[in-house]
Scaffold this motif. Sequence first.
Motif, short mmCIF file in Angstrom:
data_model
loop_
_atom_site.label_atom_id
_atom_site.label_comp_id
_atom_site.label_asym_id
_atom_site.label_seq_id
_atom_site.Cartn_x
_atom_site.Cartn_y
_atom_site.Cartn_z
N PHE A 12 0.61 -1.15 0.04
CA PHE A 12 -0.02 -0.09 0.08
C PHE A 12 0.91 1.28 0.15
N SER A 13 1.95 1.25 0.72
CA SER A 13 3.03 2.17 0.74
C SER A 13 3.32 2.52 -0.73
N THR A 128 2.69 -6.16 3.71
CA THR A 128 1.60 -7.02 2.98
C THR A 128 2.21 -7.83 1.70
O1 PPY Z 1 2.31 -3.55 4.30
C1 PPY Z 1 1.95 -2.65 3.34
O2 PPY Z 1 1.46 -2.96 2.27
C2 PPY Z 1 1.94 -1.13 3.90
O3 PPY Z 1 2.47 -0.42 2.88
C3 PPY Z 1 2.09 -1.15 5.29
C4 PPY Z 1 0.46 -1.01 5.72
C5 PPY Z 1 -0.16 -2.09 6.23
C6 PPY Z 1 -1.47 -1.77 6.43
C7 PPY Z 1 -2.14 -1.22 6.10
C8 PPY Z 1 -1.62 -0.05 5.19
C9 PPY Z 1 -0.29 0.10 4.80
#
Ligand code: PPY
Length: 274
Positions: A12-13, A128
């Motif tokens: 997500f980052s 993730t």
């Molecule tokens: O692990 C990821 O994809 C991230 O970017 C960290 C995260 C984890 C859970 C929700 C949002 C971001």
Amino acid sequence: MKVAYLGPHGTFSEEAAHRYFKDEHIDWHICDSVPEVLEAVGDGLADWGIAPIENAIEGTINMTVDSLLVNDLYIAGEVILPVSLHLLGTEGTKEEDIQEVWSIPPALAQCREYIRSLKVKTRHFDSTASAAEAIREAGRNDVAAVASAYAGDLFGLVKVRRNIEESYENQTRFVVVTKDKKAPADAKKTMLQVIPSDEYTGVLSSILNVFSALNVNLTWIESRPTKKKLGAYQFFLEAGYGVQNPLIDKAVAVLQTYGHEVNILGSFSATKLD
Ligand SMILES: O=C(O)C(=O)Cc1ccccc1
């Protein structure tokens, strides 16, 4: 310009970073964990970093708050990203055969109820996407990852169960940080760290009163241990004005006359993605 974010591809980052810095030519610096993102900026390996600080279901992501302080960083931006979590497995994985679910702790926490209902163990990963990648590499049918649909496609996994988080309105807030302590001209919020001078009855309420007396709205409040002794806390307050607003100077001055230590951790405006 170099920007650090949590990898591997499919986090997500990464989505937040690519969408926030979309118009610029960027040299991406992909890190293995959230603390490493903030450390990379602190150590000058990247000019900017982007890290998750708060989730709609799970609340504050403490590793980000703590690493912000250790690395003496300034929050100059904020991104709000809608997130959807899915249970991902290799082709043919059945929900009833799963023994273990893998992901980063804040993502596992967003689907706590669902994972409890499966009665399975959890295993912690740094992101993730690294969990999704590990499932593909393991090639097993008794393990699954909690990650995005995009990560599932990237690593050739299928959705064993869709939208497993505890809210359909799930969002994560990311902070955009840098070493340069300069607020953007359009900043509309200010993040303050307040370390109380002493522990006494009503210390938090006296701090909050300073903002209500000045009619400054607080949009976020968090307490974290000072890590000096059990029960000693510091507070993070996000005020609803940019640092250029004289009311922020006034609030800081009053808090300092009470003997509290006050640090401005950043000033920024929000970017909401859909
Ligand atoms: O692990 C990821 O994809 C991230 O970017 C960290 C995260 C984890 C859970 C929700 C949002 C971001």
